[in-house]
Design an enzyme around this catalytic site. Structure first.
Site, mmCIF file in Angstrom:
data_model
loop_
_atom_site.group_PDB
_atom_site.id
_atom_site.type_symbol
_atom_site.label_atom_id
_atom_site.label_comp_id
_atom_site.label_asym_id
_atom_site.label_seq_id
_atom_site.Cartn_x
_atom_site.Cartn_y
_atom_site.Cartn_z
ATOM 1 N N ASP A 115 -21.322 23.435 -38.136
ATOM 2 C CA ASP A 115 -21.094 21.997 -38.346
ATOM 3 C C ASP A 115 -21.335 21.673 -39.801
ATOM 4 O O ASP A 115 -22.186 22.295 -40.442
ATOM 5 C CB ASP A 115 -22.077 21.174 -37.497
ATOM 6 C CG ASP A 115 -21.793 21.303 -36.011
ATOM 7 O OD1 ASP A 115 -22.745 21.459 -35.234
ATOM 8 O OD2 ASP A 115 -20.604 21.259 -35.642
ATOM 9 N N ASP A 133 -14.773 19.019 -33.371
ATOM 10 C CA ASP A 133 -15.416 17.885 -32.693
ATOM 11 C C ASP A 133 -14.639 16.608 -32.926
ATOM 12 O O ASP A 133 -14.432 15.815 -32.008
ATOM 13 C CB ASP A 133 -16.844 17.699 -33.214
ATOM 14 C CG ASP A 133 -17.728 18.871 -32.896
ATOM 15 O OD1 ASP A 133 -18.627 19.162 -33.697
ATOM 16 O OD2 ASP A 133 -17.503 19.520 -31.857
HETATM 17 C C1 LIG Z 1 -16.952 16.552 -29.278
HETATM 18 C C2 LIG Z 1 -17.611 17.118 -28.044
HETATM 19 C C3 LIG Z 1 -18.674 18.128 -28.428
HETATM 20 C C4 LIG Z 1 -18.100 19.549 -28.472
HETATM 21 O O1 LIG Z 1 -17.546 19.864 -27.176
HETATM 22 C C5 LIG Z 1 -16.923 21.078 -27.009
HETATM 23 O O2 LIG Z 1 -16.919 21.959 -27.819
HETATM 24 C C6 LIG Z 1 -16.257 21.217 -25.660
HETATM 25 C C7 LIG Z 1 -14.846 21.725 -25.772
HETATM 26 C C8 LIG Z 1 -17.013 22.150 -24.797
HETATM 27 C C9 LIG Z 1 -18.362 21.598 -24.367
HETATM 28 C C10 LIG Z 1 -19.274 22.754 -24.050
HETATM 29 C C11 LIG Z 1 -18.193 20.710 -23.157
HETATM 30 C C12 LIG Z 1 -18.139 19.275 -23.526
HETATM 31 C C13 LIG Z 1 -19.472 18.625 -23.365
HETATM 32 C C14 LIG Z 1 -19.290 17.143 -23.389
HETATM 33 C C15 LIG Z 1 -20.128 16.557 -24.413
HETATM 34 O O3 LIG Z 1 -20.793 17.239 -25.155
HETATM 35 C C16 LIG Z 1 -20.081 15.069 -24.497
HETATM 36 C C17 LIG Z 1 -19.357 14.692 -25.751
HETATM 37 C C18 LIG Z 1 -19.035 13.243 -25.813
HETATM 38 C C19 LIG Z 1 -18.388 12.980 -27.130
HETATM 39 C C20 LIG Z 1 -17.513 11.737 -27.088
HETATM 40 C C21 LIG Z 1 -16.117 12.073 -26.691
HETATM 41 C C22 LIG Z 1 -19.450 12.846 -28.168
HETATM 42 C C23 LIG Z 1 -19.261 13.396 -29.441
HETATM 43 C C24 LIG Z 1 -20.380 13.922 -30.188
HETATM 44 C C25 LIG Z 1 -20.230 14.534 -31.393
HETATM 45 C C26 LIG Z 1 -18.878 14.633 -32.051
HETATM 46 O O4 LIG Z 1 -18.714 13.482 -32.897
HETATM 47 C C27 LIG Z 1 -17.511 13.524 -33.627
HETATM 48 C C28 LIG Z 1 -21.366 15.178 -32.051
HETATM 49 C C29 LIG Z 1 -21.112 16.658 -32.189
HETATM 50 C C30 LIG Z 1 -22.303 17.405 -32.784
HETATM 51 O O5 LIG Z 1 -23.425 17.281 -31.904
HETATM 52 C C31 LIG Z 1 -21.994 18.886 -33.004
HETATM 53 O O6 LIG Z 1 -23.169 19.558 -33.453
HETATM 54 C C32 LIG Z 1 -21.481 19.545 -31.734
HETATM 55 C C33 LIG Z 1 -21.079 20.997 -31.950
HETATM 56 O O7 LIG Z 1 -20.131 21.069 -33.009
HETATM 57 C C34 LIG Z 1 -20.475 21.574 -30.673
HETATM 58 N N1 LIG Z 1 -19.393 20.729 -30.174
HETATM 59 C C35 LIG Z 1 -19.215 20.504 -28.834
HETATM 60 O O8 LIG Z 1 -19.897 21.005 -27.952
#
Ligand SMILES: CCC[C@@H]1OC(=O)[C@@H](C)C[C@H](C)CCCCC(=O)CCC[C@@H](CC)/C=C/C=C(\COC)CC[C@@H](O)[C@@H](O)C[C@H](O)CNC1=O
Length: 160
Positions: A115, A133
């Site tokens: 990130d 993300d």
């Molecule tokens: C974007 C989903 C997160 C992403 O899901 C993915 O990969 C998917 C494809 C696989 C996951 C295992 C399953 C989804 C879990 C759902 C979830 O988590 C609820 C999310 C709500 C969402 C509103 C729709 C918030 C958003 C937050 C953030 C993004 O804001 C722009 C903060 C990102 C930072 O915490 C960063 O450290 C995160 C790191 O990069 C890993 N990323 C993930 O796990």
């Protein structure tokens, strides 16, 4: 080229952009290093997250990989179904597909996600995120709004 191919091309571009930006950050910045872009608003901070959004479920690598495969399968199914019908509906699906694959690659290779987008919304330091993300979030919000508007216009039609 059938429009469905444009959606996969968009997803591929997101994956490439996500992976290239993550590679540059991982190769040229130490973990924790931060570069000021816009004072007290936007920084590039090299960060790793072994969890999901907001750092939940740290280390649950296989759980995330399985969930992501399910997400990818569902999105590809809908892209095959609806992507050919409406070009606009296929775009958020492509954003979600590209974002999911982008983070999937990191989890497969390293067990954690790179990130670097560090935003301060007023006093709140929003969790550091990446291109994947951003694509996922924009795609999910777009799909929710799209389905809501679609439902509403359907109701209007029924009313007449
Ligand atoms: C974007 C989903 C997160 C992403 O899901 C993915 O990969 C998917 C494809 C696989 C996951 C295992 C399953 C989804 C879990 C759902 C979830 O988590 C609820 C999310 C709500 C969402 C509103 C729709 C918030 C958003 C937050 C953030 C993004 O804001 C722009 C903060 C990102 C930072 O915490 C960063 O450290 C995160 C790191 O990069 C890993 N990323 C993930 O796990």
């Amino acid at each position: 080229m059938k429009i469905i191919k444009w959606h996969y091309l968009l997803a591929a571009l997101i994956i490439i952009f996500d992976q290239v930006t993550k590679y540059i950050v991982a190769a040229s910045m130490r973990i924790g290093e931060s570069i000021e872009v816009v004072p007290s608003f936007l920084y590039l901070t090299s960060h790793r997250n072994a969890g999901a959004a907001f750092g939940i479920l740290q280390g649950q690598r296989w759980f995330f990989l399985i969930i992501t495969i399910v997400v990818i399968a569902v999105v590809v199914y809908y892209m095959q179904q609806y992507g050919t019908l409406s070009f606009t509906f296929g775009i958020p699906l492509a954003l979600v597909l590209g974002g999911a694959i982008g983070n999937f690659i990191d989890r497969m290779l390293f067990g954690e996600v790179v990130d670097f987008v560090d935003v301060y919304l007023f006093a709140y330091n929003y969790p550091i995120f990446n291109v994947a993300d951003a694509a996922l979030t924009v795609g999910v919000v777009w799909l929710i709004i799209g389905m809501f508007l679609d439902e509403r216009s359907r109701k209007k039609e029924e009313a007449h």
